[in-house]
Write an enzyme that holds these catalytic residues in place. Structure first.
Site, PDB file in Angstrom:
ATOM      1  N   ALA A 193     -74.643  57.230  84.471  1.00 19.28           N
ATOM      2  CA  ALA A 193     -74.624  55.847  85.087  1.00 19.28           C
ATOM      3  C   ALA A 193     -75.723  55.765  86.205  1.00 19.28           C
ATOM      4  O   ALA A 193     -76.063  56.651  86.707  1.00 19.28           O
ATOM      5  CB  ALA A 193     -73.309  55.488  85.311  1.00 19.28           C
ATOM      6  N   GLY A 230     -71.638  59.093  81.975  1.00 21.41           N
ATOM      7  CA  GLY A 230     -71.831  57.910  81.070  1.00 21.41           C
ATOM      8  C   GLY A 230     -72.248  58.250  79.702  1.00 21.41           C
ATOM      9  O   GLY A 230     -72.127  57.767  78.891  1.00 21.41           O
ATOM     10  N   GLU A 259     -70.072  60.263  77.517  1.00 23.58           N
ATOM     11  CA  GLU A 259     -69.174  59.343  77.102  1.00 23.58           C
ATOM     12  C   GLU A 259     -69.644  58.425  75.987  1.00 23.58           C
ATOM     13  O   GLU A 259     -68.908  58.113  75.126  1.00 23.58           O
ATOM     14  CB  GLU A 259     -68.714  58.437  78.338  1.00 23.58           C
ATOM     15  CG  GLU A 259     -67.820  59.325  79.327  1.00 23.58           C
ATOM     16  CD  GLU A 259     -67.314  58.603  80.684  1.00 23.58           C
ATOM     17  OE1 GLU A 259     -66.258  58.473  81.019  1.00 23.58           O
ATOM     18  OE2 GLU A 259     -68.217  57.847  81.424  1.00 23.58           O
ATOM     19  N   GLU A 267     -68.491  63.651  87.257  1.00 24.15           N
ATOM     20  CA  GLU A 267     -68.127  62.505  88.177  1.00 24.15           C
ATOM     21  C   GLU A 267     -67.306  63.025  89.295  1.00 24.15           C
ATOM     22  O   GLU A 267     -67.286  62.182  90.429  1.00 24.15           O
ATOM     23  CB  GLU A 267     -67.360  61.406  87.410  1.00 24.15           C
ATOM     24  CG  GLU A 267     -68.158  60.557  86.585  1.00 24.15           C
ATOM     25  CD  GLU A 267     -68.387  61.189  85.079  1.00 24.15           C
ATOM     26  OE1 GLU A 267     -68.416  60.306  84.180  1.00 24.15           O
ATOM     27  OE2 GLU A 267     -67.970  62.339  84.971  1.00 24.15           O
TER      28      GLU A 267
END
Length: 260
Positions: free
Chosen positions: A66, A112, A115, A135
């Protein structure tokens, strides 16, 4: 439709969506998430699209994470809202589409990015792919479904290790873990995904959509997956695809499914 960070093209029943931020290693920001939502929404609504493939531009990354600069100063409330909106608009949205979605993981799929790949119905990776959820190294946890989908795909113990170490695994380990279905060279990645898509397109799109719904139901809290399967199975009997499929079988010919 024109996008700033996404490319979408259609050919022979397949819509290919490409995240196009190569200078940022295709990192997800708010605009890109919004554009991806719109691209997937349009592809899913297009009756000519039987399969969707998503990949990243360039040779380095599917999505390298991200865009941290967008949320580094967020409060707890803002962080929770960011995760909720992202899951609603993109990640859970993709998972629930009735059009099959294949992730062509062509490099780094981190945070992300992983994900996003896990939200797709299955994954094919290039042999240079690296995957991880880093993360916790930033003082936060995965917020776009990573703590839920990774254990579902590879088991609790391996998922815990990946999340807690913030480490990456290569394509071979991802294959061994069951995180990806196949690995191939980067040059052949899209071709392999297209070959799989062509096999999918021989079958009933209505039945495939029902199958996706039934499989997803088994992972939803408070939902009886067997009950959803029974109802979806029954619903198939009232479709033109069922009539065509059974008639073609009895007549010993290939089915030509109308998708209705």
């Amino acid at each position: 439709m024109n996008y700033n960070n996404v490319l979408s093209s259609f050919k022979n029943g397949i819509t290919t969506i490409t995240i196009n931020r190569p200078k940022k290693l295709n990192a997800l920001n708010k605009e890109t998430i919004s554009e991806l939502h719109e691209a997937f929404k349009l592809a899913n609504a297009d009756k000519n699209t039987k399969v969707i493939i998503i990949t990243g531009s360039g040779e380095k990354a599917f999505v390298a994470g991200a865009d941290i600069s967008e949320f580094a100063s967020f409060s707890g409330k803002e962080g929770a809202e960011l995760a909720q909106k992202g899951q609603d608009v993109l990640f859970s949205f993709i998972e629930s589409l009735n059009t099959p979605v294949i992730a062509a993981v062509n490099g780094f799929a981190l945070g992300g990015g992983l994900e996003l790949a896990m939200a797709c119905h299955f994954r094919v990776a290039s042999n240079n792919a690296k995957m991880g959820l880093p993360e916790v190294s930033l003082g936060v946890i995965p917020g776009y479904g990573g703590t839920q989908r990774l254990p579902q795909l590879i088991g609790k113990g391996r998922a815990m290790e990946m999340i807690m170490t913030a480490g990456m695994i290569d394509a071979n380990n991802a294959l061994n873990y069951g995180l990806v279905n196949h690995i191939t060279t980067q040059a052949e990645l899209l071709n392999m995904c297209q070959d799989i898509a062509n096999k999918i397109m021989k079958n009933s799109p209505v039945a495939i959509g029902k199958a996706i719904e039934a499989v997803n139901a088994s992972y939803k809290t408070g939902v009886d997956g067997f009950d959803i399967e029974i109802k979806s199975f029954g619903a198939c009997f009232d479709t033109e695809d069922f009539k065509e499929g059974t008639t073609a079988f009895l007549e010993k010919r290939k089915a030509n499914f109308p998708g209705a």
